[in-house]
Scaffold this motif. Sequence first.
Motif, PDB file in Angstrom:
ATOM      1  N   TYR A 127       0.842  -1.200   0.000  1.00  0.00           N
ATOM      2  CA  TYR A 127       0.000   0.000   0.000  1.00  0.00           C
ATOM      3  C   TYR A 127       0.879   1.252   0.000  1.00  0.00           C
ATOM      4  O   TYR A 127       0.665   2.181  -0.797  1.00  0.00           O
ATOM      5  N   ALA A 128       1.867   1.281   0.889  1.00  0.00           N
ATOM      6  CA  ALA A 128       2.745   2.440   0.984  1.00  0.00           C
ATOM      7  C   ALA A 128       3.567   2.621  -0.290  1.00  0.00           C
ATOM      8  O   ALA A 128       3.693   3.741  -0.817  1.00  0.00           O
ATOM      9  N   LEU A 129       4.131   1.543  -0.796  1.00  0.00           N
ATOM     10  CA  LEU A 129       4.961   1.627  -2.002  1.00  0.00           C
ATOM     11  C   LEU A 129       4.162   2.155  -3.184  1.00  0.00           C
ATOM     12  O   LEU A 129       4.623   3.031  -3.926  1.00  0.00           O
ATOM     13  N   THR A 130       2.961   1.629  -3.372  1.00  0.00           N
ATOM     14  CA  THR A 130       2.130   2.077  -4.492  1.00  0.00           C
ATOM     15  C   THR A 130       1.838   3.565  -4.394  1.00  0.00           C
ATOM     16  O   THR A 130       1.942   4.300  -5.387  1.00  0.00           O
ATOM     17  N   GLY A 131       1.482   4.023  -3.207  1.00  0.00           N
ATOM     18  CA  GLY A 131       1.197   5.445  -3.044  1.00  0.00           C
ATOM     19  C   GLY A 131       2.404   6.325  -3.311  1.00  0.00           C
ATOM     20  O   GLY A 131       2.292   7.394  -3.923  1.00  0.00           O
ATOM     21  N   LEU A 132       3.578   5.872  -2.876  1.00  0.00           N
ATOM     22  CA  LEU A 132       4.788   6.671  -3.048  1.00  0.00           C
ATOM     23  C   LEU A 132       5.287   6.688  -4.490  1.00  0.00           C
ATOM     24  O   LEU A 132       5.954   7.642  -4.914  1.00  0.00           O
ATOM     25  N   HIS A 292      -8.432   3.829   4.831  1.00  0.00           N
ATOM     26  CA  HIS A 292      -8.154   4.783   5.901  1.00  0.00           C
ATOM     27  C   HIS A 292      -7.311   4.158   7.008  1.00  0.00           C
ATOM     28  O   HIS A 292      -6.421   4.818   7.564  1.00  0.00           O
ATOM     29  N   VAL A 293      -7.538   2.886   7.309  1.00  0.00           N
ATOM     30  CA  VAL A 293      -6.711   2.198   8.295  1.00  0.00           C
ATOM     31  C   VAL A 293      -5.275   2.073   7.783  1.00  0.00           C
ATOM     32  O   VAL A 293      -4.310   2.303   8.525  1.00  0.00           O
ATOM     33  N   SER A 294      -5.123   1.733   6.511  1.00  0.00           N
ATOM     34  CA  SER A 294      -3.790   1.596   5.922  1.00  0.00           C
ATOM     35  C   SER A 294      -3.050   2.934   5.922  1.00  0.00           C
ATOM     36  O   SER A 294      -1.841   2.988   6.202  1.00  0.00           O
ATOM     37  N   GLU A 295      -3.765   3.984   5.632  1.00  0.00           N
ATOM     38  CA  GLU A 295      -3.186   5.325   5.666  1.00  0.00           C
ATOM     39  C   GLU A 295      -2.684   5.657   7.069  1.00  0.00           C
ATOM     40  O   GLU A 295      -1.567   6.177   7.247  1.00  0.00           O
ATOM     41  N   ARG A 296      -3.478   5.314   8.066  1.00  0.00           N
ATOM     42  CA  ARG A 296      -3.082   5.597   9.450  1.00  0.00           C
ATOM     43  C   ARG A 296      -1.892   4.750   9.879  1.00  0.00           C
ATOM     44  O   ARG A 296      -0.955   5.252  10.511  1.00  0.00           O
ATOM     45  N   LEU A 297      -1.878   3.473   9.525  1.00  0.00           N
ATOM     46  CA  LEU A 297      -0.817   2.578   9.971  1.00  0.00           C
ATOM     47  C   LEU A 297       0.509   2.825   9.254  1.00  0.00           C
ATOM     48  O   LEU A 297       1.569   2.525   9.795  1.00  0.00           O
ATOM     49  N   GLY A 299       1.221   5.947   7.503  1.00  0.00           N
ATOM     50  CA  GLY A 299       1.559   7.362   7.390  1.00  0.00           C
ATOM     51  C   GLY A 299       1.666   7.828   5.954  1.00  0.00           C
ATOM     52  O   GLY A 299       2.132   8.948   5.700  1.00  0.00           O
ATOM     53  N   VAL A 300       1.246   7.008   4.991  1.00  0.00           N
ATOM     54  CA  VAL A 300       1.332   7.358   3.578  1.00  0.00           C
ATOM     55  C   VAL A 300      -0.043   7.772   3.084  1.00  0.00           C
ATOM     56  O   VAL A 300      -0.982   6.976   3.113  1.00  0.00           O
ATOM     57  N   ARG A 301      -0.122   9.013   2.643  1.00  0.00           N
ATOM     58  CA  ARG A 301      -1.358   9.515   2.046  1.00  0.00           C
ATOM     59  C   ARG A 301      -1.144   9.646   0.553  1.00  0.00           C
ATOM     60  O   ARG A 301      -0.157  10.219   0.098  1.00  0.00           O
ATOM     61  N   TYR A 302      -2.055   9.104  -0.214  1.00  0.00           N
ATOM     62  CA  TYR A 302      -1.914   9.111  -1.667  1.00  0.00           C
ATOM     63  C   TYR A 302      -2.109  10.512  -2.245  1.00  0.00           C
ATOM     64  O   TYR A 302      -2.544  11.439  -1.557  1.00  0.00           O
ATOM     65  N   LEU A 303      -1.798  10.628  -3.518  1.00  0.00           N
ATOM     66  CA  LEU A 303      -2.042  11.878  -4.232  1.00  0.00           C
ATOM     67  C   LEU A 303      -3.489  12.297  -4.050  1.00  0.00           C
ATOM     68  O   LEU A 303      -4.387  11.472  -3.935  1.00  0.00           O
ATOM     69  N   ASP A 304      -3.710  13.589  -4.063  1.00  0.00           N
ATOM     70  CA  ASP A 304      -5.083  14.081  -3.957  1.00  0.00           C
ATOM     71  C   ASP A 304      -5.972  13.504  -5.061  1.00  0.00           C
ATOM     72  O   ASP A 304      -7.165  13.332  -4.879  1.00  0.00           O
ATOM     73  N   SER A 305      -5.342  13.170  -6.206  1.00  0.00           N
ATOM     74  CA  SER A 305      -6.128  12.670  -7.340  1.00  0.00           C
ATOM     75  C   SER A 305      -6.768  11.326  -7.057  1.00  0.00           C
ATOM     76  O   SER A 305      -7.731  10.935  -7.723  1.00  0.00           O
ATOM     77  N   VAL A 306      -6.260  10.560  -6.056  1.00  0.00           N
ATOM     78  CA  VAL A 306      -6.900   9.276  -5.742  1.00  0.00           C
ATOM     79  C   VAL A 306      -7.178   9.162  -4.250  1.00  0.00           C
ATOM     80  O   VAL A 306      -7.503   8.089  -3.772  1.00  0.00           O
ATOM     81  N   ALA A 307      -7.043  10.237  -3.510  1.00  0.00           N
ATOM     82  CA  ALA A 307      -7.224  10.161  -2.066  1.00  0.00           C
ATOM     83  C   ALA A 307      -8.684  10.033  -1.664  1.00  0.00           C
ATOM     84  O   ALA A 307      -9.019   9.421  -0.663  1.00  0.00           O
ATOM     85  N   ALA A 308      -9.561  10.610  -2.445  1.00  0.00           N
ATOM     86  CA  ALA A 308     -11.009  10.602  -2.163  1.00  0.00           C
ATOM     87  C   ALA A 308     -11.266  11.006  -0.731  1.00  0.00           C
ATOM     88  O   ALA A 308     -11.939  10.331   0.002  1.00  0.00           O
TER      89      ALA A 308
END
Length: 308
Positions: A127-132, A292-297, A299-308
């Motif tokens: 999850y983190a790698l994909t977002g980064l 949202h749980v993955s984001e919290r665990l 600390g990686v927040r995706y681009l605004d374009s897919v953050a919803a």
Amino acid sequence: MRTWTSNEIPDQRGRTAVITGANAGLGAVAARRLAARGASVVLAARRLDAGRAAAEAIRAELPSARIEVRELDLASLDSVRGFAEGVRRDLDQVDLLINNAGTMRGPFRRSADGHELQLAVNHLGHYALTGLLLPLLTEVPGSRVVVLSSTEHRFGRLDLDRLDDEAGYDSRRAYQRAKLANTVFGLELHRRLVEHGSRTIAVLAHPGIAKTTLARNGATAAERLLVRSVTALLGQSAEEGARAELFAATDPSVRGGAFFGPTGRGEARGPVGEVAPGLVALETGLGEQLWHVSERLTGVRYLDSVAA
């Protein structure tokens, strides 16, 4: 339903692929096949020596292969961030990210960040790698993220409040949970990419039962013997097991959100075709909750374009 049995894939010249767990098993097969068709391939490996040995084996067969090895430990979010930073610094684009690496069963252990290891490696790290890496992917029309799942996801349950609990740990249930998280993540990523008009697609695949090093794993000697016995009896080769992820990664007909795997009995082996995710992965709202749980665990927040 169209099925696929060939090892041939379309021309990949001009494309750059990042493959996690590319030093062995399905990942090594995918790396070799993509390199043979002209792709530049980044082998992401937890151990550099194993990654370099895999790269040397590919070069021995394909002297002109464009291969590089980079260290990535999905059980460490610091390692994930360092890997992604290096890729963003050194590469102009990423056309294909194959989230292939995984760990299966084994006794209870925690990752460097304190999370249950199977969840950390199979899901949170990816999850983190994909977002980064998404900023590099979204710049490329037709880029893809391939998420590796398993038929075991159909038996999983996601208690999002107790993902890291050691109490009552069962190695198989933990694996099923991690692979369900992979499946839910892939479907939710697809939904968000579509919602925001992205040119990147997310696709899912599973290998069926394949004869790879994962078959050695198990929390106890009895579990390891069982896994090895089932794999020996029903498993297909790593070459055959990699077909689903290669089809998902390269076939021009693939649409975002599709799920590919063997179509034989029990989806254990056979020609590759489109398969259905388990109903548990389609529960209303589960994708957004896991996101949202993955984001919290992580600390990686995706681009605004897919953050919803």
